[in-house]
Design an enzyme around this catalytic site. Structure first.
Site, PDB file in Angstrom:
ATOM      1  N   SER A  16      25.347   0.643   3.807  1.00  0.00           N
ATOM      2  CA  SER A  16      24.622   0.796   5.067  1.00  0.00           C
ATOM      3  C   SER A  16      23.413   1.732   4.952  1.00  0.00           C
ATOM      4  O   SER A  16      22.346   1.436   5.510  1.00  0.00           O
ATOM      5  CB  SER A  16      25.566   1.289   6.169  1.00  0.00           C
ATOM      6  N   THR A  61      33.281   2.306   9.030  1.00  0.00           N
ATOM      7  CA  THR A  61      33.919   1.459   8.036  1.00  0.00           C
ATOM      8  C   THR A  61      35.370   1.887   7.885  1.00  0.00           C
ATOM      9  O   THR A  61      35.853   2.781   8.594  1.00  0.00           O
ATOM     10  CB  THR A  61      33.140   1.487   6.707  1.00  0.00           C
ATOM     11  N   LYS A  65      37.990   1.812  11.957  1.00  0.00           N
ATOM     12  CA  LYS A  65      37.467   0.896  12.973  1.00  0.00           C
ATOM     13  C   LYS A  65      38.339   0.823  14.229  1.00  0.00           C
ATOM     14  O   LYS A  65      37.821   0.728  15.344  1.00  0.00           O
ATOM     15  CB  LYS A  65      37.279  -0.500  12.373  1.00  0.00           C
ATOM     16  N   ASP A 102      30.432  -7.586  13.380  1.00  0.00           N
ATOM     17  CA  ASP A 102      30.771  -8.410  12.221  1.00  0.00           C
ATOM     18  C   ASP A 102      30.684  -9.901  12.547  1.00  0.00           C
ATOM     19  O   ASP A 102      30.185 -10.685  11.740  1.00  0.00           O
ATOM     20  CB  ASP A 102      32.175  -8.068  11.712  1.00  0.00           C
ATOM     21  N   ALA A 129      43.704 -12.735   6.899  1.00  0.00           N
ATOM     22  CA  ALA A 129      44.207 -12.398   8.236  1.00  0.00           C
ATOM     23  C   ALA A 129      43.980 -10.926   8.565  1.00  0.00           C
ATOM     24  O   ALA A 129      44.702 -10.351   9.366  1.00  0.00           O
ATOM     25  CB  ALA A 129      45.695 -12.740   8.337  1.00  0.00           C
ATOM     26  N   ASN A 152      46.846 -17.478   4.952  1.00  0.00           N
ATOM     27  CA  ASN A 152      46.954 -16.123   4.419  1.00  0.00           C
ATOM     28  C   ASN A 152      48.171 -16.032   3.514  1.00  0.00           C
ATOM     29  O   ASN A 152      49.170 -16.727   3.727  1.00  0.00           O
ATOM     30  CB  ASN A 152      47.076 -15.104   5.561  1.00  0.00           C
ATOM     31  N   ARG A 153      48.079 -15.171   2.491  1.00  0.00           N
ATOM     32  CA  ARG A 153      49.211 -15.029   1.571  1.00  0.00           C
ATOM     33  C   ARG A 153      50.463 -14.554   2.307  1.00  0.00           C
ATOM     34  O   ARG A 153      51.564 -14.986   1.997  1.00  0.00           O
ATOM     35  CB  ARG A 153      48.843 -14.053   0.444  1.00  0.00           C
ATOM     36  N   GLY A 240      28.066 -13.484   0.982  1.00  0.00           N
ATOM     37  CA  GLY A 240      28.485 -12.451   1.916  1.00  0.00           C
ATOM     38  C   GLY A 240      27.430 -11.418   2.254  1.00  0.00           C
ATOM     39  O   GLY A 240      27.606 -10.646   3.206  1.00  0.00           O
TER      40      GLY A 240
END
Length: 276
Positions: A16, A61, A65, A102, A129, A152-153, A240
């Site tokens: 940032s 961050t 959050k 985001d 997730a 998701n795993r 990304g």
């Protein structure tokens, strides 16, 4: 001089400052953007005295959050829906406002790079997730996605996340992730897998339609194995870094009064600092 900062624990990895200091210099503004390493047990007190520390606002961050959202006097709809805040600012009454940019960052970049991502309203497959996946689900649904397959795993986490989004989000077991790609129009990796120092994401793209879009929120490395595999088979890819750049825009405007542009020059500047 107006001052803002990024708050995290740790915080040294944040890019940032590279973004915001570039804009401050570009627009000739009398401002500063700093880094604040704040321990989890100290975040509540830090945010309470944010203005006294001389800050107009902050980026937030990991792992702060959710605490940032809890500390806010005026959270907006995005922060409330996503359940986390990454952008804070103080108004002229000293009230702390919170947003989550985001979803805005991801969707703005996706729309710029692949405006046809929702053509035909085909299913969207989202891997992950965590907080990023929650933000992306919010953004996709707001932008018109009608069927999202969440993978998701840890399936329980995916189910817990999907509950907040109603019938538009369905959970697919991790073992079925490759078959789920059949017929989808967009695949999004919202996990940290394949990030520098992390295990590689294990996904077979054989069933993915040739015209599907593949997006990855990981930006270090800039071209992940997922994006390289997608590009090799002819799929359009969205990296990304754009999400990182675009999510920074609303905060900068709030703190310094200028809405900055995301340009190829900014992108090149940040790329040059990714491995520093």
């Amino acid at each position: 001089m107006k001052r803002a900062c990024v708050i995290g624990w740790p915080v040294a990895h944040s890019r940032s400052p590279v973004i915001h200091r570039y804009w401050l210099k570009l627009y000739g503004l009398d401002g500063a953007y700093e880094m604040e390493a704040v321990r989890p047990e100290e975040i509540e007190g830090f945010l309470k005295w944010l203005g006294k520390r001389g800050y107009a606002g902050a980026n937030v961050t990991l792992p702060h959050k959710e605490a940032a959202l809890a500390a806010a006097d005026r959270p907006d709809d995005a922060a409330t829906t996503i359940g986390a805040a990454n952008t804070l600012w103080l108004d002229d009454k000293g009230l702390l406002h919170a947003s989550n940019t985001d979803a805005y960052g991801f969707m703005t970049h996706l729309a710029a790079e692949a405006p046809e991502w929702n053509k035909g309203k085909r299913p969207v497959v989202v891997l992950g997730a965590g907080g990023a996946a929650r933000a992306i689900l919010h953004g996709l649904i707001q932008a018109g996605a009608t069927k999202i397959l969440l993978v998701n795993r840890t399936e329980g986490r995916a189910k817990a996340l999907a509950e907040g989004f109603g019938t538009k989000v369905s959970v697919i077991p991790w073992v079925a992730r490759n078959r789920a790609l059949s017929g989808c129009g967009l695949l999004v990796n919202a996990t940290s897998l394949s990030m520098t120092g992390k295990p590689v994401l294990d996904v077979d793209l054989s069933a993915l339609p040739a015209d599907a879009i593949v997006a990855d929120i990981v930006y270090s490395p800039l071209e992940t194995p997922l994006l390289a595999a997608a590009k090799a088979r002819g799929n359009r890819t969205v990296d990304g870094l754009g999400m990182l750049l675009h999510q920074a825009v609303p905060g900068f405007e709030r703190w310094f009064g200028v809405r900055p542009d995301v340009t190829p020059e900014l992108r090149a500047h940040v790329v040059a600092h990714l491995e520093v």
